[in-house]
Design a protein around this motif. Structure first.
Motif, PDB file in Angstrom:
ATOM      1  N   ASP A  27       3.465  20.093   4.323  1.00  0.00           N
ATOM      2  CA  ASP A  27       4.719  20.842   4.198  1.00  0.00           C
ATOM      3  C   ASP A  27       5.929  19.915   4.180  1.00  0.00           C
ATOM      4  OD1 ASP A  27       3.089  23.034   4.321  1.00  0.00           O
ATOM      5  OD2 ASP A  27       3.499  23.467   6.437  1.00  0.00           O
ATOM      6  N   MET A  28       5.848  18.847   4.936  1.00  0.00           N
ATOM      7  CA  MET A  28       7.005  17.982   5.206  1.00  0.00           C
ATOM      8  C   MET A  28       7.180  16.887   4.157  1.00  0.00           C
ATOM      9  SD  MET A  28       9.063  17.640   7.781  1.00  0.00           S
ATOM     10  CE  MET A  28      10.318  16.419   8.019  1.00  0.00           C
ATOM     11  N   PHE A  29       6.084  16.269   3.731  1.00  0.00           N
ATOM     12  CA  PHE A  29       6.217  15.053   2.929  1.00  0.00           C
ATOM     13  C   PHE A  29       5.686  15.161   1.502  1.00  0.00           C
ATOM     14  CE2 PHE A  29       5.751  13.386   7.330  1.00  0.00           C
ATOM     15  CZ  PHE A  29       6.962  12.736   7.423  1.00  0.00           C
ATOM     16  N   VAL A  30       4.637  15.960   1.335  1.00  0.00           N
ATOM     17  CA  VAL A  30       3.894  15.905   0.069  1.00  0.00           C
ATOM     18  C   VAL A  30       4.632  16.662  -1.037  1.00  0.00           C
ATOM     19  CG1 VAL A  30       1.732  16.653  -1.011  1.00  0.00           C
ATOM     20  CG2 VAL A  30       1.692  15.556   1.240  1.00  0.00           C
ATOM     21  N   THR A  31       4.758  16.012  -2.214  1.00  0.00           N
ATOM     22  CA  THR A  31       5.438  16.672  -3.337  1.00  0.00           C
ATOM     23  C   THR A  31       4.432  17.187  -4.377  1.00  0.00           C
ATOM     24  OG1 THR A  31       5.679  14.591  -4.558  1.00  0.00           O
ATOM     25  CG2 THR A  31       7.490  15.210  -3.074  1.00  0.00           C
ATOM     26  N   LYS A  32       3.199  16.689  -4.311  1.00  0.00           N
ATOM     27  CA  LYS A  32       2.199  17.102  -5.293  1.00  0.00           C
ATOM     28  C   LYS A  32       0.813  16.993  -4.662  1.00  0.00           C
ATOM     29  CE  LYS A  32       1.699  16.245 -10.248  1.00  0.00           C
ATOM     30  NZ  LYS A  32       2.480  17.409 -10.617  1.00  0.00           N
ATOM     31  N   GLU A  33      -0.052  17.987  -4.895  1.00  0.00           N
ATOM     32  CA  GLU A  33      -1.414  17.936  -4.381  1.00  0.00           C
ATOM     33  C   GLU A  33      -2.367  17.928  -5.560  1.00  0.00           C
ATOM     34  OE1 GLU A  33      -0.747  19.920  -0.063  1.00  0.00           O
ATOM     35  OE2 GLU A  33      -1.654  21.223  -1.559  1.00  0.00           O
ATOM     36  N   ILE A  34      -3.339  17.039  -5.510  1.00  0.00           N
ATOM     37  CA  ILE A  34      -4.244  16.896  -6.657  1.00  0.00           C
ATOM     38  C   ILE A  34      -5.693  16.844  -6.187  1.00  0.00           C
ATOM     39  CG2 ILE A  34      -4.926  15.372  -8.569  1.00  0.00           C
ATOM     40  CD1 ILE A  34      -2.023  14.589  -8.888  1.00  0.00           C
ATOM     41  N   SER A  35      -6.542  17.597  -6.900  1.00  0.00           N
ATOM     42  CA  SER A  35      -7.988  17.553  -6.699  1.00  0.00           C
ATOM     43  C   SER A  35      -8.582  16.837  -7.913  1.00  0.00           C
ATOM     44  CB  SER A  35      -8.516  18.982  -6.635  1.00  0.00           C
ATOM     45  OG  SER A  35      -9.914  19.007  -6.834  1.00  0.00           O
ATOM     46  N   ILE A  36      -9.756  16.219  -7.758  1.00  0.00           N
ATOM     47  CA  ILE A  36     -10.393  15.665  -8.961  1.00  0.00           C
ATOM     48  C   ILE A  36     -11.546  16.555  -9.426  1.00  0.00           C
ATOM     49  CG2 ILE A  36      -9.698  13.265  -8.576  1.00  0.00           C
ATOM     50  CD1 ILE A  36     -12.796  12.852  -7.899  1.00  0.00           C
ATOM     51  N   GLY A  37     -11.743  17.669  -8.777  1.00  0.00           N
ATOM     52  CA  GLY A  37     -12.797  18.579  -9.230  1.00  0.00           C
ATOM     53  C   GLY A  37     -13.205  19.516  -8.114  1.00  0.00           C
ATOM     54  N   ASP A  38     -13.921  20.569  -8.501  1.00  0.00           N
ATOM     55  CA  ASP A  38     -14.287  21.604  -7.539  1.00  0.00           C
ATOM     56  C   ASP A  38     -15.538  21.237  -6.763  1.00  0.00           C
ATOM     57  OD1 ASP A  38     -12.106  23.044  -8.227  1.00  0.00           O
ATOM     58  OD2 ASP A  38     -13.154  24.301  -9.692  1.00  0.00           O
ATOM     59  N   TYR A  39     -15.422  20.229  -5.956  1.00  0.00           N
ATOM     60  CA  TYR A  39     -16.486  19.819  -5.041  1.00  0.00           C
ATOM     61  C   TYR A  39     -15.791  19.059  -3.931  1.00  0.00           C
ATOM     62  CZ  TYR A  39     -15.610  16.168  -8.414  1.00  0.00           C
ATOM     63  OH  TYR A  39     -14.968  15.316  -9.262  1.00  0.00           O
ATOM     64  N   VAL A  40     -16.458  18.967  -2.778  1.00  0.00           N
ATOM     65  CA  VAL A  40     -15.792  18.348  -1.631  1.00  0.00           C
ATOM     66  C   VAL A  40     -16.364  16.968  -1.377  1.00  0.00           C
ATOM     67  CG1 VAL A  40     -15.264  18.586   0.821  1.00  0.00           C
ATOM     68  CG2 VAL A  40     -15.357  20.619  -0.629  1.00  0.00           C
ATOM     69  N   LEU A  41     -15.495  15.972  -1.402  1.00  0.00           N
ATOM     70  CA  LEU A  41     -15.893  14.599  -1.065  1.00  0.00           C
ATOM     71  C   LEU A  41     -15.640  14.391   0.418  1.00  0.00           C
ATOM     72  CD1 LEU A  41     -14.041  12.947  -4.069  1.00  0.00           C
ATOM     73  CD2 LEU A  41     -16.501  13.338  -3.894  1.00  0.00           C
ATOM     74  N   ASN A  42     -16.161  13.299   0.940  1.00  0.00           N
ATOM     75  CA  ASN A  42     -15.984  13.068   2.368  1.00  0.00           C
ATOM     76  C   ASN A  42     -14.573  12.619   2.720  1.00  0.00           C
ATOM     77  OD1 ASN A  42     -17.465  13.461   4.683  1.00  0.00           O
ATOM     78  ND2 ASN A  42     -17.527  11.249   5.041  1.00  0.00           N
ATOM     79  N   GLY A  43     -13.902  12.043   1.740  1.00  0.00           N
ATOM     80  CA  GLY A  43     -12.518  11.618   1.951  1.00  0.00           C
ATOM     81  C   GLY A  43     -11.834  11.551   0.605  1.00  0.00           C
ATOM     82  N   GLY A  44     -10.542  11.322   0.621  1.00  0.00           N
ATOM     83  CA  GLY A  44      -9.789  11.307  -0.635  1.00  0.00           C
ATOM     84  C   GLY A  44      -9.784   9.963  -1.350  1.00  0.00           C
ATOM     85  N   GLU A  45     -10.437   8.943  -0.748  1.00  0.00           N
ATOM     86  CA  GLU A  45     -10.350   7.600  -1.337  1.00  0.00           C
ATOM     87  C   GLU A  45     -10.945   7.530  -2.742  1.00  0.00           C
ATOM     88  OE1 GLU A  45     -11.047   8.117   1.820  1.00  0.00           O
ATOM     89  OE2 GLU A  45      -9.424   7.036   2.813  1.00  0.00           O
ATOM     90  N   VAL A  46     -12.161   8.062  -2.889  1.00  0.00           N
ATOM     91  CA  VAL A  46     -12.804   7.994  -4.205  1.00  0.00           C
ATOM     92  C   VAL A  46     -11.996   8.817  -5.212  1.00  0.00           C
ATOM     93  CG1 VAL A  46     -14.885   8.580  -5.494  1.00  0.00           C
ATOM     94  CG2 VAL A  46     -15.085   7.503  -3.265  1.00  0.00           C
ATOM     95  N   ALA A  47     -11.454   9.931  -4.750  1.00  0.00           N
ATOM     96  CA  ALA A  47     -10.614  10.749  -5.628  1.00  0.00           C
ATOM     97  C   ALA A  47      -9.378   9.954  -6.065  1.00  0.00           C
ATOM     98  CB  ALA A  47     -10.200  12.026  -4.905  1.00  0.00           C
TER      99      ALA A  47
END
Ligand code: ADE
Length: 220
Positions: free
Chosen positions: A123-143
């Motif tokens: 809410d405070m800092f993020v201006t854009k949220e991005i997914s790389i696909g409809d599956y859940v990775l363990n963290g956002g690093e690979v994304a």
């Protein structure tokens, strides 16, 4: 272009950036990529960065304070065009978004881990949220790696022959790429479409366009 990444698992990011197209972008001075270890901003002697969630439930949540300390320090140094949070519950990355991002000067990428980040960070800092696909990775690093590779190759000057960018899959007509062939012309009875050997550039262009559209329809 400068890309800052905040991560609780920075080791996952280092090697890929020293290879691949991203390395080329860095060597040409067209991209600067700086990884920030969230743990450095952790709280107390144990450098705590996550905690259990209010309301109960499995999984640890990255706390707002270490993240805000890191983001505040970075924002004090430069203005960011976007602060992006990698998360599966967002709009999926596409070529058009990669294009837009490749033209920015400074972007900051936040990668979640465990059960994600405290909602107040978003809410405070993020201006854009991005997914790389409809599956859940363990963290956002690979994304983040996937997105940075898609962006880096679009930075003007990174790829020697810009025509190859215009022709490839997911270009401006939104069609997938046409089929490609190289030598040998005959292999185990498999041949190359005759039109490609005809030397008739008009017919070749038409064939490629038709095939690209046909592939796109099949992929729908
Ligand atoms: N973090 C976990 N899964 C993800 C995904 N699919 N896209 C972006 N970030 C993620």
């Amino acid at each position: 272009m400068r890309i800052d990444i905040i991560s609780a698992a920075p080791n996952l990011l280092e090697s890929p950036f020293n290879h691949s197209i991203v390395k080329r972008a860095k060597e040409k001075g067209l991209a600067e990529i700086v990884i920030h270890d969230l743990r450095t901003f952790g709280l107390g002697n144990y450098k705590q960065i996550d905690d259990t969630q209010f309301g109960g439930g499995a999984g640890m949540v990255l706390m707002i304070e270490p993240i805000s300390k890191c983001i505040d320090a970075l924002k004090a140094e430069r203005r960011y065009d976007e602060i992006i949070y990698m998360t599966p519950d967002a709009k999926t990355l596409n070529q058009s978004t990669a294009n837009t991002l490749s033209l920015q000067e400074n972007i900051l990428i936040l990668t979640g881990h465990y059960k994600g980040v405290d909602q107040r960070v978003r809410d405070m800092f993020v201006t854009k949220e991005i997914s790389i696909g409809d599956y859940v990775l363990n963290g956002g690093e690979v994304a983040a790696l996937v997105m940075i590779e898609a962006i880096s190759r679009l930075i003007p000057g990174v790829i020697g022959n810009p025509e190859s960018l215009a022709e490839e899959s997911h270009n401006e007509i939104g069609a997938l790429e046409y089929p490609t062939f190289t030598k040998p012309a005959q292999w185990r009875g498999l041949t190359v479409p005759e039109v490609l050997m005809s030397g008739n550039h008009g017919q070749i262009a038409q064939w490629r366009r038709d095939e690209a559209l046909r592939r796109s329809k099949l992929a729908e």
